[in-house]
Design a protein around this motif. Structure first.
Motif: not given
Length: 274
Positions: A206-215, A222-240
């Motif tokens: 559900g992530l890699n079908d919706m979001v390109e690997d480069n994204e 960019m957000l590697r210092a905050n894993l919680k923010l990364v996870a939240k952003q990836l979910i939002e990108m897939a849903n968007d």
């Protein structure tokens, strides 16, 4: 360093935009370096049952096995302990799901993908079945370290499809191997050396079908210092981007080494723990 201190782990799962329920299951146990994700399939919510059985069984039984084993003994014997444990528990999950599907008509044909990672002794053993994935970001290099068990991947391997054409294919979700569908299944298992600073991503398709690997890479970097923010952003990108499927992620960042103590030092330390 203790493995629980060495690893930072975050997980998020979401039903997506188009689905009313979530058939993904995720779990982790930082105290034993274990992470598991499964993406279920089957009617009447049977996929949720299959993924739940798999994640619960692997997590519970590997934790129990490791707790009953001395750290200095992990690695003794013929086969790497991580490989042995993962292979055994995936087989056991397969048997449990298969028997349930045979005995209960409403669960007939249910199954699940799985990715299970076990971090120990500055290594990672990863087992997978199906098309859920594990990626690694090491420095500037972001790459998958699992290979899909899918019809699409077989077509790519044979040169019948390019990676670009594959993203437009209607056969994305046709997997060639799953847990619980047949009487037996073999997980594909690898062992990798781990480096401080590595970030590992496990995700359902559900992530890699919706979001390109480069994204995905750009977001992680960019957000590697905050894993919680990364996870939240990836979910939002897939849903968007449509959110056509359940989407789940587990992120693991290696903040220190976690080598197993051996020899006379391990014996001395064990005296103080007893």
């Amino acid at each position: 360093m203790d493995i629980e201190q060495a690893l930072e782990i975050v997980s998020v799962t979401h039903p997506g935009v188009a689905r009313s329920h979530n058939e993904d299951s995720v779990a982790y146990d930082a105290s034993c370096g274990l992470v598991v994700l499964a993406d279920g399939m089957g009617g009447h919510n049977a996929g949720e049952i299959a993924s739940g059985i798999t994640v619960s069984l692997i997590t519970t039984e590997i934790k129990h096995s490791l707790e009953s084993m001395r750290p200095e003994d992990r690695g003794k014997g013929g086969e790497d302990v991580g490989v042995e444990l993962l292979r055994e528990k995936v087989r056991k999950a397969n048997t449990s799901i298969y028997h349930s599907s045979q005995s209960q008509p409403q669960y007939a044909g249910m199954g699940t993908t799985v990715v299970a990672g076990l971090f120990y002794d500055n290594r990672l053993a990863v087992a997978h079945v199906g098309d859920s994935r594990m990626y690694r970001l090491r420095g500037e290099i972001f790459e998958p370290i699992t290979r899909d068990h899918s019809l699409l991947q077989e077509q790519i391997d044979r040169g019948l499809l390019s990676q670009k054409d594959a993203r437009l294919s209607k056969n994305k979700n046709l997997i060639t191997r799953a847990v619980g569908v047949d009487p037996a299944v073999e997980a594909e298992i690898q062992v990798h050396a781990v480096q401080v600073g590595d970030i590992y991503l496990i995700c359902s398709d559900g992530l890699n079908d919706m979001v390109e690997d480069n994204e995905i890479r750009a977001t992680l970097h960019m957000l590697r210092a905050n894993l919680k923010l990364v996870a939240k952003q990836l979910i939002e990108m897939a849903n968007d981007n449509g959110g056509r499927d359940n989407v789940s992620v587990i992120l693991i960042k290696v903040n220190g080494e976690f080598a197993v103590q051996r020899g006379w030092l391990a014996k001395i330390l064990s005296w103080f723990k007893n």
